[in-house]
Design a protein around this motif. Structure first.
Motif, PDB file in Angstrom:
ATOM      1  N   MET A   1     -14.101   5.925  -6.438  1.00  0.00           N
ATOM      2  CA  MET A   1     -12.702   5.896  -6.045  1.00  0.00           C
ATOM      3  C   MET A   1     -11.867   6.451  -7.198  1.00  0.00           C
ATOM      4  O   MET A   1     -12.072   6.107  -8.349  1.00  0.00           O
ATOM      5  N   GLY A   2     -10.921   7.282  -6.861  1.00  0.00           N
ATOM      6  CA  GLY A   2     -10.087   7.901  -7.876  1.00  0.00           C
ATOM      7  C   GLY A   2      -9.047   6.952  -8.440  1.00  0.00           C
ATOM      8  O   GLY A   2      -8.745   5.902  -7.868  1.00  0.00           O
ATOM      9  N   ARG A   3      -8.512   7.357  -9.582  1.00  0.00           N
ATOM     10  CA  ARG A   3      -7.499   6.524 -10.252  1.00  0.00           C
ATOM     11  C   ARG A   3      -6.248   6.358  -9.402  1.00  0.00           C
ATOM     12  O   ARG A   3      -5.628   5.302  -9.393  1.00  0.00           O
ATOM     13  N   ARG A   4      -5.879   7.406  -8.687  1.00  0.00           N
ATOM     14  CA  ARG A   4      -4.674   7.324  -7.852  1.00  0.00           C
ATOM     15  C   ARG A   4      -4.844   6.256  -6.764  1.00  0.00           C
ATOM     16  O   ARG A   4      -3.941   5.458  -6.521  1.00  0.00           O
ATOM     17  N   LEU A   5      -6.014   6.260  -6.117  1.00  0.00           N
ATOM     18  CA  LEU A   5      -6.267   5.259  -5.080  1.00  0.00           C
ATOM     19  C   LEU A   5      -6.297   3.848  -5.674  1.00  0.00           C
ATOM     20  O   LEU A   5      -5.782   2.909  -5.062  1.00  0.00           O
ATOM     21  N   GLN A   6      -6.872   3.706  -6.850  1.00  0.00           N
ATOM     22  CA  GLN A   6      -6.888   2.396  -7.499  1.00  0.00           C
ATOM     23  C   GLN A   6      -5.468   1.909  -7.780  1.00  0.00           C
ATOM     24  O   GLN A   6      -5.145   0.738  -7.567  1.00  0.00           O
ATOM     25  N   ARG A   7      -4.621   2.815  -8.269  1.00  0.00           N
ATOM     26  CA  ARG A   7      -3.229   2.453  -8.538  1.00  0.00           C
ATOM     27  C   ARG A   7      -2.498   2.078  -7.250  1.00  0.00           C
ATOM     28  O   ARG A   7      -1.737   1.115  -7.206  1.00  0.00           O
ATOM     29  N   LEU A   8      -2.736   2.861  -6.178  1.00  0.00           N
ATOM     30  CA  LEU A   8      -2.102   2.555  -4.894  1.00  0.00           C
ATOM     31  C   LEU A   8      -2.575   1.209  -4.351  1.00  0.00           C
ATOM     32  O   LEU A   8      -1.768   0.432  -3.839  1.00  0.00           O
ATOM     33  N   ASN A   9      -3.867   0.935  -4.451  1.00  0.00           N
ATOM     34  CA  ASN A   9      -4.399  -0.348  -3.994  1.00  0.00           C
ATOM     35  C   ASN A   9      -3.685  -1.499  -4.706  1.00  0.00           C
ATOM     36  O   ASN A   9      -3.244  -2.456  -4.071  1.00  0.00           O
ATOM     37  N   GLY A  10      -3.566  -1.396  -6.025  1.00  0.00           N
ATOM     38  CA  GLY A  10      -2.905  -2.439  -6.799  1.00  0.00           C
ATOM     39  C   GLY A  10      -1.426  -2.549  -6.467  1.00  0.00           C
ATOM     40  O   GLY A  10      -0.888  -3.655  -6.324  1.00  0.00           O
ATOM     41  N   LEU A  11      -0.762  -1.411  -6.340  1.00  0.00           N
ATOM     42  CA  LEU A  11       0.665  -1.391  -6.024  1.00  0.00           C
ATOM     43  C   LEU A  11       0.925  -2.015  -4.656  1.00  0.00           C
ATOM     44  O   LEU A  11       1.807  -2.867  -4.502  1.00  0.00           O
ATOM     45  N   PHE A  12       0.147  -1.595  -3.661  1.00  0.00           N
ATOM     46  CA  PHE A  12       0.319  -2.153  -2.312  1.00  0.00           C
ATOM     47  C   PHE A  12       0.028  -3.650  -2.302  1.00  0.00           C
ATOM     48  O   PHE A  12       0.710  -4.417  -1.638  1.00  0.00           O
ATOM     49  N   GLN A  13      -0.979  -4.077  -3.058  1.00  0.00           N
ATOM     50  CA  GLN A  13      -1.320  -5.497  -3.107  1.00  0.00           C
ATOM     51  C   GLN A  13      -0.144  -6.301  -3.673  1.00  0.00           C
ATOM     52  O   GLN A  13       0.237  -7.323  -3.112  1.00  0.00           O
ATOM     53  N   GLU A  14       0.431  -5.829  -4.751  1.00  0.00           N
ATOM     54  CA  GLU A  14       1.575  -6.527  -5.364  1.00  0.00           C
ATOM     55  C   GLU A  14       2.778  -6.564  -4.421  1.00  0.00           C
ATOM     56  O   GLU A  14       3.396  -7.615  -4.226  1.00  0.00           O
ATOM     57  N   GLU A  15       3.130  -5.412  -3.868  1.00  0.00           N
ATOM     58  CA  GLU A  15       4.310  -5.336  -3.006  1.00  0.00           C
ATOM     59  C   GLU A  15       4.126  -6.164  -1.737  1.00  0.00           C
ATOM     60  O   GLU A  15       5.038  -6.884  -1.323  1.00  0.00           O
ATOM     61  N   LEU A  16       2.953  -6.060  -1.108  1.00  0.00           N
ATOM     62  CA  LEU A  16       2.709  -6.813   0.126  1.00  0.00           C
ATOM     63  C   LEU A  16       2.704  -8.315  -0.135  1.00  0.00           C
ATOM     64  O   LEU A  16       3.224  -9.088   0.672  1.00  0.00           O
ATOM     65  N   ALA A  17       2.144  -8.724  -1.262  1.00  0.00           N
ATOM     66  CA  ALA A  17       2.131 -10.156  -1.593  1.00  0.00           C
ATOM     67  C   ALA A  17       3.558 -10.689  -1.679  1.00  0.00           C
ATOM     68  O   ALA A  17       3.864 -11.788  -1.177  1.00  0.00           O
ATOM     69  N   GLU A  18       4.432  -9.920  -2.287  1.00  0.00           N
ATOM     70  CA  GLU A  18       5.832 -10.328  -2.401  1.00  0.00           C
ATOM     71  C   GLU A  18       6.506 -10.358  -1.029  1.00  0.00           C
ATOM     72  O   GLU A  18       7.230 -11.299  -0.703  1.00  0.00           O
ATOM     73  N   MET A  19       6.246  -9.348  -0.209  1.00  0.00           N
ATOM     74  CA  MET A  19       6.887  -9.276   1.110  1.00  0.00           C
ATOM     75  C   MET A  19       6.375 -10.352   2.064  1.00  0.00           C
ATOM     76  O   MET A  19       7.146 -10.890   2.856  1.00  0.00           O
ATOM     77  N   ILE A  20       5.090 -10.668   1.967  1.00  0.00           N
ATOM     78  CA  ILE A  20       4.499 -11.660   2.874  1.00  0.00           C
ATOM     79  C   ILE A  20       5.129 -13.030   2.665  1.00  0.00           C
ATOM     80  O   ILE A  20       5.320 -13.784   3.616  1.00  0.00           O
ATOM     81  N   ARG A  21       5.483 -13.339   1.436  1.00  0.00           N
ATOM     82  CA  ARG A  21       6.132 -14.630   1.154  1.00  0.00           C
ATOM     83  C   ARG A  21       7.441 -14.778   1.918  1.00  0.00           C
ATOM     84  O   ARG A  21       7.878 -15.887   2.211  1.00  0.00           O
ATOM     85  N   VAL A  39      -6.729  -4.685  -1.417  1.00  0.00           N
ATOM     86  CA  VAL A  39      -6.253  -3.653  -0.499  1.00  0.00           C
ATOM     87  C   VAL A  39      -7.116  -2.420  -0.737  1.00  0.00           C
ATOM     88  O   VAL A  39      -7.347  -2.033  -1.885  1.00  0.00           O
ATOM     89  N   ASP A  40      -7.604  -1.830   0.345  1.00  0.00           N
ATOM     90  CA  ASP A  40      -8.381  -0.591   0.261  1.00  0.00           C
ATOM     91  C   ASP A  40      -7.669   0.494   1.048  1.00  0.00           C
ATOM     92  O   ASP A  40      -7.642   0.457   2.279  1.00  0.00           O
ATOM     93  N   VAL A  41      -7.069   1.437   0.343  1.00  0.00           N
ATOM     94  CA  VAL A  41      -6.390   2.568   0.976  1.00  0.00           C
ATOM     95  C   VAL A  41      -7.410   3.679   1.172  1.00  0.00           C
ATOM     96  O   VAL A  41      -8.180   3.985   0.265  1.00  0.00           O
ATOM     97  N   SER A  42      -7.422   4.266   2.359  1.00  0.00           N
ATOM     98  CA  SER A  42      -8.360   5.355   2.629  1.00  0.00           C
ATOM     99  C   SER A  42      -7.963   6.587   1.812  1.00  0.00           C
ATOM    100  O   SER A  42      -6.779   6.774   1.491  1.00  0.00           O
ATOM    101  N   PRO A  43      -8.934   7.440   1.469  1.00  0.00           N
ATOM    102  CA  PRO A  43      -8.633   8.631   0.654  1.00  0.00           C
ATOM    103  C   PRO A  43      -7.576   9.554   1.265  1.00  0.00           C
ATOM    104  O   PRO A  43      -6.827  10.208   0.546  1.00  0.00           O
ATOM    105  N   ASP A  44      -7.492   9.585   2.611  1.00  0.00           N
ATOM    106  CA  ASP A  44      -6.497  10.448   3.256  1.00  0.00           C
ATOM    107  C   ASP A  44      -5.134   9.761   3.408  1.00  0.00           C
ATOM    108  O   ASP A  44      -4.203  10.338   3.973  1.00  0.00           O
TER     109      ASP A  44
END
Length: 119
Positions: A1-21, A39-44
């Motif tokens: 998995m590329g660095r960009r996808l790893q960053r997106l996974n982490g970013l989405f996880q943080e943002e969604l956790a805040e929004m879900i509350r 969170v697992d974002v697909s490559p596309d």
């Protein structure tokens, strides 16, 4: 998995956790503990699997996942405003029981070690 996808996974996880509350859906039980395990974002960038851990009854788990699936379009729109991407993937919420499975395994291991005969 590329660095960009790893960053997106982490970013989405943080943002969604805040929004879900902040979701105000009666199906999201106050007594259940809800967390995003990963969170697992697909490559596309078309889809994102969001793994949710719910510590509560089976009914609370079902209701929480149903509420999140119902809120997915709203959460996607909110993510679009919060992150600087041209498009945000479709969100697929999946119940993750790994935390409960691990706790159950630890309890069994403790039980076995307590009944172990002294050498």
């Amino acid at each position: 998995m590329g660095r960009r996808l790893q960053r997106l996974n982490g970013l989405f996880q943080e943002e969604l956790a805040e929004m879900i509350r902040d979701i105000r859906d009666p199906r999201m039980a106050d007594s259940a503990v809800v967390s995003i395990t990963r969170v697992d974002v697909s490559p596309d960038l078309e889809n994102a699997s969001v793994y949710i851990s719910v510590l509560g009854t089976d009914e609370q788990k079902r209701d929480t996942i149903a509420a999140l699936i119902h809120a997915a379009p709203y959460l996607k729109r909110e993510l679009l405003h919060r992150v600087s991407l041209k498009k945000v993937p479709l969100l697929d919420f999946i119940l993750d029981t790994s935390i409960e499975d691990g706790a159950r395994l630890l309890a069994l291991m403790r039980q076995v070690s307590e009944h172990k005969p002294a050498e």
